[in-house]
Scaffold this active site. Sequence first.
Site, PDB file in Angstrom:
ATOM      1  N   ARG A  17       5.628  19.399   9.048  1.00 49.73           N
ATOM      2  CA  ARG A  17       5.932  19.980  10.359  1.00 49.73           C
ATOM      3  C   ARG A  17       7.272  20.704  10.429  1.00 49.73           C
ATOM      4  NH1 ARG A  17       4.935  15.086  14.231  1.00 49.73           N
ATOM      5  NH2 ARG A  17       4.900  13.901  12.295  1.00 49.73           N
ATOM      6  N   TYR A 111      15.056   5.080   4.768  1.00 49.08           N
ATOM      7  CA  TYR A 111      14.223   6.293   4.810  1.00 49.08           C
ATOM      8  C   TYR A 111      15.106   7.531   4.714  1.00 49.08           C
ATOM      9  CZ  TYR A 111      10.632   3.053   6.174  1.00 49.08           C
ATOM     10  OH  TYR A 111       9.755   2.014   6.159  1.00 49.08           O
ATOM     11  N   GLY A 147       4.694   1.877  14.573  1.00 48.01           N
ATOM     12  CA  GLY A 147       4.012   0.598  14.411  1.00 48.01           C
ATOM     13  C   GLY A 147       4.550  -0.372  15.449  1.00 48.01           C
TER      14      GLY A 147
HETATM   15  C1  UD1 Z   1       6.125   4.234   9.363  1.00 46.64           C
HETATM   16  C2  UD1 Z   1       5.679   2.781   9.615  1.00 46.64           C
HETATM   17  C3  UD1 Z   1       5.686   2.510  11.113  1.00 46.64           C
HETATM   18  C4  UD1 Z   1       7.051   2.779  11.689  1.00 46.64           C
HETATM   19  C5  UD1 Z   1       7.488   4.194  11.361  1.00 46.64           C
HETATM   20  C6  UD1 Z   1       8.932   4.374  11.767  1.00 46.64           C
HETATM   21  C7  UD1 Z   1       4.173   2.268   7.800  1.00 46.64           C
HETATM   22  C8  UD1 Z   1       2.783   2.102   7.396  1.00 46.64           C
HETATM   23  N1  UD1 Z   1       4.396   2.598   9.066  1.00 46.64           N
HETATM   24  O1  UD1 Z   1       5.110   5.048   9.945  1.00 46.64           O
HETATM   25  O2  UD1 Z   1       5.318   1.161  11.346  1.00 46.64           O
HETATM   26  O3  UD1 Z   1       7.016   2.573  13.092  1.00 46.64           O
HETATM   27  O4  UD1 Z   1       7.408   4.437   9.943  1.00 46.64           O
HETATM   28  O5  UD1 Z   1       9.289   5.716  11.653  1.00 46.64           O
HETATM   29  O6  UD1 Z   1       5.060   2.052   7.005  1.00 46.64           O
HETATM   30  N2  UD1 Z   1       6.729   8.128   2.283  1.00 46.64           N
HETATM   31  C9  UD1 Z   1       6.814   8.194   0.910  1.00 46.64           C
HETATM   32  N3  UD1 Z   1       5.703   8.010   0.165  1.00 46.64           N
HETATM   33  C10 UD1 Z   1       4.500   7.762   0.731  1.00 46.64           C
HETATM   34  C11 UD1 Z   1       4.411   7.684   2.140  1.00 46.64           C
HETATM   35  C12 UD1 Z   1       5.544   7.871   2.879  1.00 46.64           C
HETATM   36  O7  UD1 Z   1       7.902   8.421   0.367  1.00 46.64           O
HETATM   37  O8  UD1 Z   1       3.507   7.602  -0.018  1.00 46.64           O
HETATM   38  C13 UD1 Z   1       7.943   8.317   3.089  1.00 46.64           C
HETATM   39  C14 UD1 Z   1       7.809   9.504   4.019  1.00 46.64           C
HETATM   40  O9  UD1 Z   1       8.294  10.678   3.400  1.00 46.64           O
HETATM   41  C15 UD1 Z   1       8.672   9.086   5.177  1.00 46.64           C
HETATM   42  C16 UD1 Z   1       8.584   7.584   5.189  1.00 46.64           C
HETATM   43  O10 UD1 Z   1       8.112   7.213   3.916  1.00 46.64           O
HETATM   44  O11 UD1 Z   1      10.013   9.453   4.989  1.00 46.64           O
HETATM   45  C17 UD1 Z   1       7.686   7.052   6.280  1.00 46.64           C
HETATM   46  O12 UD1 Z   1       6.364   7.519   6.085  1.00 46.64           O
HETATM   47  P1  UD1 Z   1       5.484   8.049   7.275  1.00 46.64           P
HETATM   48  O13 UD1 Z   1       4.184   8.488   6.716  1.00 46.64           O
HETATM   49  O14 UD1 Z   1       6.267   9.031   8.077  1.00 46.64           O
HETATM   50  O15 UD1 Z   1       5.277   6.726   8.105  1.00 46.64           O
HETATM   51  P2  UD1 Z   1       4.951   6.628   9.641  1.00 46.64           P
HETATM   52  O16 UD1 Z   1       3.525   6.954   9.818  1.00 46.64           O
HETATM   53  O17 UD1 Z   1       5.935   7.370  10.454  1.00 46.64           O
END
Ligand code: UD1
Length: 465
Positions: A17, A111, A147
């Site tokens: 985005r 993060y 979450g």
């Molecule tokens: C996640 C949490 C949610 C929380 C929120 C807070 C989970 C399942 N959910 O949701 O409970 O309220 O963050 O912002 O954890 N990333 C990786 N590799 C991956 C997937 C994600 O590095 O395979 C990184 C993303 O780049 C991002 C972070 O992890 O910086 C969070 O991932 P994202 O998919 O944004 O999680 P949310 O759906 O926001």
Amino acid sequence: MKSPLHVVILAAGKGTRMNSALPKVLHPVGGKPMLGHVLDTAAALKADAVHIVHGHGSKLIRTWFEGRDLGGQTKDPSIVWVLQGPQLGTGHAVQQGMAEIPDAATVLVLYGDVPLIRAETLAPAIAAGEKTLALVTATAANPKGYGRILRDKKDAVVGIVEENDASDAELRITEINTGFLAAPAKKLRGWLGRINNDNAKKEFYLTDVVALAVKDGMKVATVTASEEDTLGVNDRAQLAQLERLFQSRQAQLLMQKGLALRDPARFDLRGTLKFGQDCSADVGVVMEGDIELGHNVSIGPYVVLKDVKLGDNTRVESHSVLEGVVTGRDCRIGPFARIRPETRLADEVRVGNFVEVKKSTLGAESKANHLGYIGDATIGARVNVGAGVITVNYDGFNKHPTLIGDDAFVGSDTQLIAPVKVGARATIGAGSTITKDVPAGGLTICRARDQRTLPKWTRPSKKKP
Ligand code: UD1
Ligand code: CA
């Protein structure tokens, strides 16, 4: 004995985005990539090692990291780069990130796109995380997208449910998962080995470790953070919101230390600022890089400063742009001055409106008050550079130096064709084009002599059709 602290930073996401060629975690807040802020926090927590889980834009991230300027402030803990191939979810990401973490460690998950979290907020979570699973939670006015924290009747945490998997009742819960958590490495590794992707997004959720910890009979600890500290960036609007938040916090700290800001909402510092007593900045000032102000320095409205050091009592008037400049005391610069890198101004120098100075030195009490270009010049003390004077320093291929001795007076609209030297106390008549060295003292003038007047001459007039 306190267990070693290993931080896992999740930074693999693309940031779709943002609509940007730059990976999301490299977008700056306060002039520093978000990932840089998170690394600073890890350093402030005295982490023993930081494991950066990266994926999208991996090359750009590594290049930035290698070339970045620590500003002499913090030293990095040891860094472990973990490339996450397919991104299968936050649980998968942490699992990969833990590959080189010893069982005896405490793990903290941060993060790359949540840059404002404070070390003070995380410290109690880390302390609790030595023994149990500790979550950082917040109360959100609008919990959409987060979450939700599930608690039983006794208020004990029993799990986290993601937005997409939540029931209507669960969606009404306002205590949200910030994503930050800490836990003993051995336990966390065990739980991560047991999670699956049986959910709405078909991802391995880090949040599923909570229910597993509870199943193992653990009492999950929670630490509360403010919603502001845990804001993440998914799009440009959120990035701008975070920037403002960062700037207003920074401005408050600067004012507490004694900086006078005419309006803290209209001041931006994208770097570091050191300042003495009674310094002030008017509205619209932007400071970048490393800035140092002596005592009683005043910066006028809409001034841009980058990597400058200004001496005591110096005043920069409105709409001036200064980069790579060091000044002595009592200088007056602008309004509308432009000073470029490698410029040195001694005490009491005056650079006025529409004067550009590049890679030059001006000695004490010298003045260039109006219009002009001074480039590759070394100017002595008490020199007057008249209006419209230009150092002609460039022949199309090379830059050439101009040297002007002490107490020289360069008349208005003079061109100094470099390389050229002007002796001390020399006076150059206005309108001269100087192509040869000028001796010390005396008047040197080079100007078409025959000024004529044609008394009968009339101005051309419009022809009648
Ligand atoms: C996640 C949490 C949610 C929380 C929120 C807070 C989970 C399942 N959910 O949701 O409970 O309220 O963050 O912002 O954890 N990333 C990786 N590799 C991956 C997937 C994600 O590095 O395979 C990184 C993303 O780049 C991002 C972070 O992890 O910086 C969070 O991932 P994202 O998919 O944004 O999680 P949310 O759906 O926001
Ligand atoms: Ca997110």
